[in-house]
Design an enzyme around this catalytic site. Structure first.
Site, PDB file in Angstrom:
ATOM      1  N   GLU A 362     -30.405  22.254 -42.104  1.00 22.46           N
ATOM      2  CA  GLU A 362     -30.144  23.132 -43.247  1.00 22.46           C
ATOM      3  C   GLU A 362     -29.378  22.336 -44.297  1.00 22.46           C
ATOM      4  OE1 GLU A 362     -28.842  27.746 -44.063  1.00 22.46           O
ATOM      5  OE2 GLU A 362     -28.951  26.963 -42.034  1.00 22.46           O
ATOM      6  N   GLU A 623     -19.170  29.078 -37.765  1.00 20.34           N
ATOM      7  CA  GLU A 623     -20.007  29.929 -38.609  1.00 20.34           C
ATOM      8  C   GLU A 623     -19.867  31.399 -38.245  1.00 20.34           C
ATOM      9  OE1 GLU A 623     -24.674  30.219 -40.057  1.00 20.34           O
ATOM     10  OE2 GLU A 623     -24.181  29.108 -38.230  1.00 20.34           O
TER      11      GLU A 623
END
Length: 738
Positions: A362, A623
């Site tokens: 990502e 996260e």
């Protein structure tokens, strides 16, 4: 104009590459210097990433230039003063070029070559002779190329280096390159060429630290795992002495599996594997054209019976070369570890662009993560030039209808005008102006910022309309806040910030317009948030936004405060907020007069909390609140980064409320010192190197209350429980009764 200040509006240098081969081919050009040189400057760039060589040595210590942009719109040039490196007679200019963001893998969709399928290099060396004449050595068809030892070089997949294929002295004047192959040239008008070529405005990536391995284990025969003790971003340097032809495999990960091997499932399609084929004898190597997010390095391929030394692996930390400006310490070692985790998350994700995560497939410049953390970032480091570059990326990616993108630099398949993400286009310039007092973060983008506001202030729009679509309070903990409500909160907040910025740049008509729009938007929020006199949306995030963004007044505000307090008590004073709400939660509680609840949230150690992560070995911010739990182990493998800075936005509150350091005017020209005294901590001390100079504040608990010592380079308003003081610059001590 000096050679380094050259304009690049007319770029006359060819774009070159080797005709075949992956990895990072070698490119070279011989040239003769026939007179005394007064100055010499190289201007270099790439569609891809490059390393520049001159007469046998690297020209600079930066990594992965020219950085990441939307290459279709612009590419940056780096300039290097090499005046002391040019020698009389024969010289050699060389380069290695690799795919980087231009032609390699990046993003979560398996894209390779999103901007182009091959890496291209372009440069010029400008010589100024003592007699006042100039000569320019350019990339051209005269350059030659060869395949070197790097057969794979990809930011996500890793680098493969065969040291047996090194070409000794290839970039030195004594080397005979006559048998090298001719290069290919990108023809004028090719669609891969950028619209604009400009000087690099940001902070290049550099090595900022080295982390020696702290321990090594052998979870299975011949598999060795080195622990660096810290989740970091960069590369691992390998030191070995093995027979020629031995292939060493390095796997990188942030966590360990139960069997002690490196956990890599959360990397998704990013392999993050480096390979080194030895030529024999003692060798030291580190990759050039990849980077990884990792704490652990798993080494495979060492000869049977090998017992590797601890210095076999060393972590080499990369980051945009920002000057760090903050210190924080308190009596809780766990909170100190949390601050360190926030710092390391910031370091790992401020690598040319502000990314969401540095390890998996990502690594995008998500706008929501950026705006949520930017105020914390301005305390942690001088980010002025870093964001001057990223604001260009952001506006390059702006949609024609005014919507700001979900990610910048631009990448397809993602959206525009998402609430709390697109608002980065308003919030980031505002925060930077507040931190540094420079309206040049606003002026160049004013018309585009107004275009965004025109979009989100319509009745039907994706941001806050009846059918609003966004990511909501991303990764909230079982407490969903309607996306329309979030959008309306940001609409009102943006309008207020726009009115303040309009006043700062002398746009009086805009100030009046946005002041009125802010009131209209507040009314819209109130109607959505309340049903009659009752609160309709009682999530912690909804209440925190309403309070922190000044969206309510009077009885409505008091009801919302009570709702927030009750919502916390229902969860035993534990948070349920996601990416949107977490950064506003502690500031809202402090603003509502319940700093004690904010302190409780900071000090919680159960799940979910910041210190739960600390207690379970985190060295960066996770996260998810449940990225790993004692009961369930690893969280959703599809999206589970252990280095994601969004929840670290509590850093802002730690400075502005717990330590009490906040600006009272843009650029910290004046201060407001409002510390959050608590008997839960024995002391708190923090410092910040502002554009006005160092600000430090520390308080400690005493038998009768607290003592506070302030050092300020500017006048400050000090607001304490026992009164308000106006002080001038200098050192001041205050006694505060309990």
């Amino acid at each position: 104009m000096s050679l380094k200040e050259r304009s690049f509006e007319k770029w006359e240098n060819d774009w070159i590459r080797l005709r075949w081969g992956d990895g990072a081919p070698l490119l070279r050009m011989d040239f003769d210097v026939c007179g005394a040189v007064r100055a010499a400057t190289i201007h270099a760039t790439a569609l891809g990433v490059f390393e520049l060589r001159l007469n046998g040595d690297s020209v600079d210590d930066i990594h992965l230039p020219p950085g990441w942009t939307d290459y279709r719109k612009r590419v940056y040039v780096h300039s290097f003063d090499v005046s002391d490196r040019i020698v009389p007679g024969k010289n050699v200019l060389g380069a290695l070029v690799a795919p980087g963001w231009f032609a390699g893998f990046f993003g979560p969709f398996g894209d390779r070559g999103y901007y182009g399928h091959d890496a291209w290099f372009s440069c010029e060396l400008v010589l100024e002779y003592e007699d006042g004449t100039f000569e320019t050595i350019r990339t051209s068809p005269e350059w030659k190329g060869a395949l070197g030892p790097i057969s794979q070089a990809d930011l996500l997949m890793g680098e493969t280096y065969d040291s047996r294929k090194e070409i000794s002295g290839w970039d030195t004047p004594d080397f005979d390159g006559s048998k090298w192959k001719p290069v290919s040239v990108l023809r004028e008008g090719d669609e891969r060429l950028p619209e604009s070529i400009e000087p690099y405005p940001g902070e290049p990536i550099r090595t900022i630290a080295e982390l020696p391995a702290q321990s090594v284990s052998e979870p299975s025969p011949g598999v060795f795992v080195f622990d660096l003790g810290q989740n970091m971003v960069g590369v691992a340097r390998l030191k070995i002495d093995v027979p020629a032809g031995t292939e060493i495999v390095l796997r990188h990960g942030e966590m360990l599996n139960d069997d002690g091997s490196v956990y890599t499932e959360n990397l998704r399609s990013a392999k993050a594997i480096d390979r080194y084929i030895a030529s024999g004898g003692e060798e030291i190597w580190q990759p050039r054209f990849t980077f990884h997010g990792f704490r652990y390095v798993q080494v495979e391929g060492l000869p049977a019976g090998c017992d590797p030394a601890l210095d076999t692996i060393c972590g080499v930390v990369w980051m945009s070369g920002l000057k760090e400006t903050a210190s924080f310490e308190c009596s809780s070692e766990k909170v100190n570890r949390l601050f360190s985790n926030i710092q390391w998350g910031f370091r790992g994700n401020y690598l040319d662009v502000p990314t969401d995560c540095p390890q998996r497939d990502e690594r995008l410049g998500w706008t929501g993560d950026t705006q949520m953390f930017i105020r914390s970032a301005t305390y942690l480091a001088d980010v002025q030039s870093f964001f001057k570059k990223w604001l260009v990326d952001l506006h390059d990616a702006q949609h024609p209808d005014g919507g700001y993108p979900d990610v910048a630099p631009f990448m397809g398949r993602l959206g525009y005008a998402s609430a709390a993400w697109a608002d980065a286009g308003i919030i980031c310039p505002y925060v930077l102006w507040q931190a540094y007092g420079d309206t040049e973060f606003i002026r160049p983008w004013w018309s585009q910022m107004k275009n965004f506001m025109a979009l989100i202030c319509t009745d039907e729009n994706r941001h806050n309309g009846p059918n609003a679509q966004s990511f909501g309070d991303w990764l909230h903990f079982n407490s969903e806040t309607p996306t329309r409500l979030i959008g309306l909160a940001y609409r009102a907040y943006d309008a207020r910030l726009m009115s303040e910025m309009a006043a700062a740049i002398g746009e009086e008509n805009d100030r009046i317009f946005f002041e009125a729009e802010a009131e209209k938007s507040r009314d819209l929020f109130r109607c959505e948030f309340f049903q009659g006199s009752e609160i309709a949306v009682k999530t912690q995030t909804a209440c925190a936004l309403a309070i922190a963004m000044d969206l309510l007044d009077g009885e409505d505000l008091e009801k919302t405060k009570d709702c927030l307090f009750q919502g916390l008590e229902e969860h035993n004073v534990y948070l349920t907020t996601g990416f949107v709400g977490t950064g506003y939660l502690c500031p809202a509680l402090t603003k509502a007069g319940r700093c004690d609840l904010a302190v409780q949230l900071l000090l919680n150690e159960g799940h979910p909390s910041w210190l739960y992560e600390v207690n379970n070995g985190a060295t960066t911010i996770w996260e998810r609140w449940n990225s790993w739990t004692e009961e369930g182990g690893f969280g959703d493998v599809g999206m589970n980064s252990f280095n994601h800075y969004a929840f670290g936005a509590v850093c802002e509150w730690m400075f502005e409320s717990l330590a009490g350091i906040r600006p009272a005017s843009p650029g910290f020209q004046t201060l407001e010192i409002v510390p959050c005294f608590t008997d839960r901590l024995d002391y708190v001390k923090a410092s910040y190197d502002s554009v006005q100079g160092r600000i430090s504040n520390q308080w400690k608990k005493t038998s009768s209350g607290w003592t506070m010592e302030l050092e300020t380079p500017v006048p400050a308003t000090v607001i304490l429980p026992n009164g308000t003081s106006q002080v001038e610059k200098g050192r001041h001590i205050f006694e505060v009764p309990a």
